[in-house]
Design a protein around this motif. Structure first.
Motif, mmCIF file in Angstrom:
data_model
loop_
_atom_site.group_PDB
_atom_site.id
_atom_site.type_symbol
_atom_site.label_atom_id
_atom_site.label_comp_id
_atom_site.label_asym_id
_atom_site.label_seq_id
_atom_site.Cartn_x
_atom_site.Cartn_y
_atom_site.Cartn_z
ATOM 1 N N PHE A 171 -3.951 -2.823 10.242
ATOM 2 C CA PHE A 171 -3.031 -1.969 9.473
ATOM 3 C C PHE A 171 -1.615 -2.530 9.568
ATOM 4 N N GLU A 172 -1.188 -2.861 10.777
ATOM 5 C CA GLU A 172 0.147 -3.417 10.983
ATOM 6 C C GLU A 172 0.334 -4.700 10.172
ATOM 7 N N THR A 173 -0.635 -5.587 10.235
ATOM 8 C CA THR A 173 -0.558 -6.853 9.507
ATOM 9 C C THR A 173 -0.469 -6.631 8.003
ATOM 10 N N LEU A 174 -1.286 -5.725 7.490
ATOM 11 C CA LEU A 174 -1.238 -5.447 6.051
ATOM 12 C C LEU A 174 0.111 -4.872 5.640
ATOM 13 N N ASP A 228 2.621 -7.886 5.902
ATOM 14 C CA ASP A 228 2.391 -8.989 4.967
ATOM 15 C C ASP A 228 2.338 -8.565 3.502
ATOM 16 N N ASP A 229 1.760 -7.400 3.234
ATOM 17 C CA ASP A 229 1.519 -7.005 1.847
ATOM 18 C C ASP A 229 2.243 -5.732 1.420
ATOM 19 N N GLY A 230 2.842 -5.034 2.369
ATOM 20 C CA GLY A 230 3.571 -3.819 2.038
ATOM 21 C C GLY A 230 2.762 -2.559 2.308
ATOM 22 N N GLU A 231 3.478 -1.474 2.423
ATOM 23 C CA GLU A 231 2.897 -0.185 2.786
ATOM 24 C C GLU A 231 1.825 0.271 1.805
ATOM 25 N N ARG A 232 2.047 0.097 0.522
ATOM 26 C CA ARG A 232 1.083 0.560 -0.483
ATOM 27 C C ARG A 232 -0.227 -0.222 -0.465
ATOM 28 N N ALA A 233 -0.173 -1.461 -0.014
ATOM 29 C CA ALA A 233 -1.386 -2.284 0.022
ATOM 30 C C ALA A 233 -2.285 -1.944 1.213
ATOM 31 N N ALA A 234 -1.737 -1.254 2.194
ATOM 32 C CA ALA A 234 -2.486 -0.960 3.419
ATOM 33 C C ALA A 234 -3.293 0.330 3.256
ATOM 34 N N THR A 235 -4.202 0.317 2.303
ATOM 35 C CA THR A 235 -5.070 1.471 2.051
ATOM 36 C C THR A 235 -6.202 1.504 3.080
ATOM 37 N N PHE A 236 -6.887 2.634 3.154
ATOM 38 C CA PHE A 236 -8.046 2.714 4.047
ATOM 39 C C PHE A 236 -9.061 1.630 3.718
ATOM 40 N N ASP A 237 -9.340 1.458 2.435
ATOM 41 C CA ASP A 237 -10.307 0.430 2.039
ATOM 42 C C ASP A 237 -9.857 -0.960 2.471
ATOM 43 N N ALA A 238 -8.581 -1.277 2.250
ATOM 44 C CA ALA A 238 -8.065 -2.598 2.612
ATOM 45 C C ALA A 238 -8.098 -2.807 4.118
ATOM 46 N N ASN A 261 8.940 -0.961 7.249
ATOM 47 C CA ASN A 261 8.332 -0.903 5.914
ATOM 48 C C ASN A 261 7.808 0.496 5.613
ATOM 49 N N LEU A 262 7.192 1.123 6.598
ATOM 50 C CA LEU A 262 6.697 2.487 6.406
ATOM 51 C C LEU A 262 7.854 3.460 6.186
ATOM 52 N N ALA A 263 8.908 3.307 6.962
ATOM 53 C CA ALA A 263 10.065 4.198 6.828
ATOM 54 C C ALA A 263 10.739 4.042 5.476
ATOM 55 N N SER A 264 10.813 2.805 4.991
ATOM 56 C CA SER A 264 11.520 2.562 3.732
ATOM 57 C C SER A 264 10.792 3.153 2.529
ATOM 58 N N SER A 265 9.518 3.457 2.694
ATOM 59 C CA SER A 265 8.776 4.054 1.581
ATOM 60 C C SER A 265 9.211 5.490 1.331
ATOM 61 N N GLY A 266 9.806 6.114 2.339
ATOM 62 C CA GLY A 266 10.231 7.502 2.206
ATOM 63 C C GLY A 266 9.109 8.506 2.404
ATOM 64 N N ARG A 267 7.899 8.027 2.650
ATOM 65 C CA ARG A 267 6.754 8.928 2.796
ATOM 66 C C ARG A 267 6.371 9.198 4.250
ATOM 67 N N HIS A 268 7.044 8.567 5.174
ATOM 68 C CA HIS A 268 6.657 8.684 6.583
ATOM 69 C C HIS A 268 7.886 8.978 7.444
ATOM 70 N N PRO A 269 8.308 10.238 7.487
ATOM 71 C CA PRO A 269 9.517 10.569 8.252
ATOM 72 C C PRO A 269 9.419 10.211 9.737
ATOM 73 N N ARG A 270 8.220 10.248 10.294
ATOM 74 C CA ARG A 270 8.085 9.909 11.717
ATOM 75 C C ARG A 270 8.454 8.435 11.950
ATOM 76 N N ALA A 271 8.198 7.589 10.980
ATOM 77 C CA ALA A 271 8.559 6.178 11.117
ATOM 78 C C ALA A 271 10.087 6.030 11.177
ATOM 79 N N LEU A 272 10.773 6.736 10.307
ATOM 80 C CA LEU A 272 12.244 6.691 10.323
ATOM 81 C C LEU A 272 12.785 7.265 11.630
ATOM 82 N N GLU A 273 12.206 8.364 12.085
ATOM 83 C CA GLU A 273 12.631 8.959 13.359
ATOM 84 C C GLU A 273 12.432 7.984 14.514
ATOM 85 N N ALA A 274 11.331 7.244 14.488
ATOM 86 C CA ALA A 274 11.047 6.278 15.552
ATOM 87 C C ALA A 274 12.072 5.149 15.571
#
Length: 188
Positions: free
Chosen positions: A15-18, A21-31, A107-120
């Motif tokens: 998950f971290e690598t995806l 390397d590919d961005g938050e949106r590319a790191a889907t469950f399937d991927a 990358n997760l924080a910059s998406s705006g969808r993961h407030p815990r990432a920004l807090e961290a």
């Protein structure tokens, strides 16, 4: 030889690598499942939601930060030297776990969808600042050291007069910068 990571850690690594390397949106469950070589059900067993993956990555960042703070506070040359020197891209190995995790959480924080990432990330910077403040004893000096560290970390080229590309901002060495910062530290 390092012990083999658990299946859960391996999935989190993927998950971290995806994300890096590919961005938050590319790191889907399937991927993540495909890249980790597990079934989607196997991934969901360990991480039932997307936020569980994010939370695990934030927990990883916290653990890596604990290790970094321990190294920082026990560094032979002192907190300021360690903090500034390890903020230079030239000093960060390409596979550095802390750097990769910071990048992924950013990358997760910059998406705006993961407030815990920004807090961290905010907590990480606050913690480093507090360690520097405890070492130097002056809030203004601690802020300058933190700003220099951030500037080095976010500068795209290594801090090196040898690799300056003609950029006059690189005409001094990191040792010279650290010496200036050390002169700002009040004598106790």
């Amino acid at each position: 030889m390092s012990p083999r990571p658990s299946a859960r850690e391996s999935m989190l690594d993927t998950f971290e690598t995806l994300v890096v390397d590919d961005g938050e949106r590319a790191a889907t469950f399937d991927a993540v499942a495909t890249a980790a070589g597990v079934s989607k059900g196997g991934l969901l067993y360990h991480f039932p939601t997307r936020e569980a993956l994010v939370d695990a990555l934030v927990d990883r960042l916290t653990a890596l930060l604990d290790d970094d703070v321990a190294a920082m506070t026990s560094a032979p040359e002192g907190v300021v030297d360690y903090f500034v020197r390890t903020s230079s891209p030239a000093a960060i190995p390409a596979d550095d776990p802390l750097d990769r995790c910071i990048t992924a959480v950013s990358n997760l924080a910059s998406s705006g969808r993961h407030p815990r990432a920004l807090e961290a990330l905010t907590a990480m910077q606050s913690r480093w600042h507090q360690v520097v403040l405890d070492a130097v004893g002056d809030p203004a000096v601690a802020r300058v050291v933190s700003l220099v560290s951030d500037g080095l970390y976010f500068t795209p080229r290594p801090f090196s007069p040898v690799d300056s590309g003609g950029d006059p901002r690189h005409d001094t060495s990191i040792d010279d910068v650290i010496a200036v910062l050390q002169r700002l530290v009040p004598r106790r």
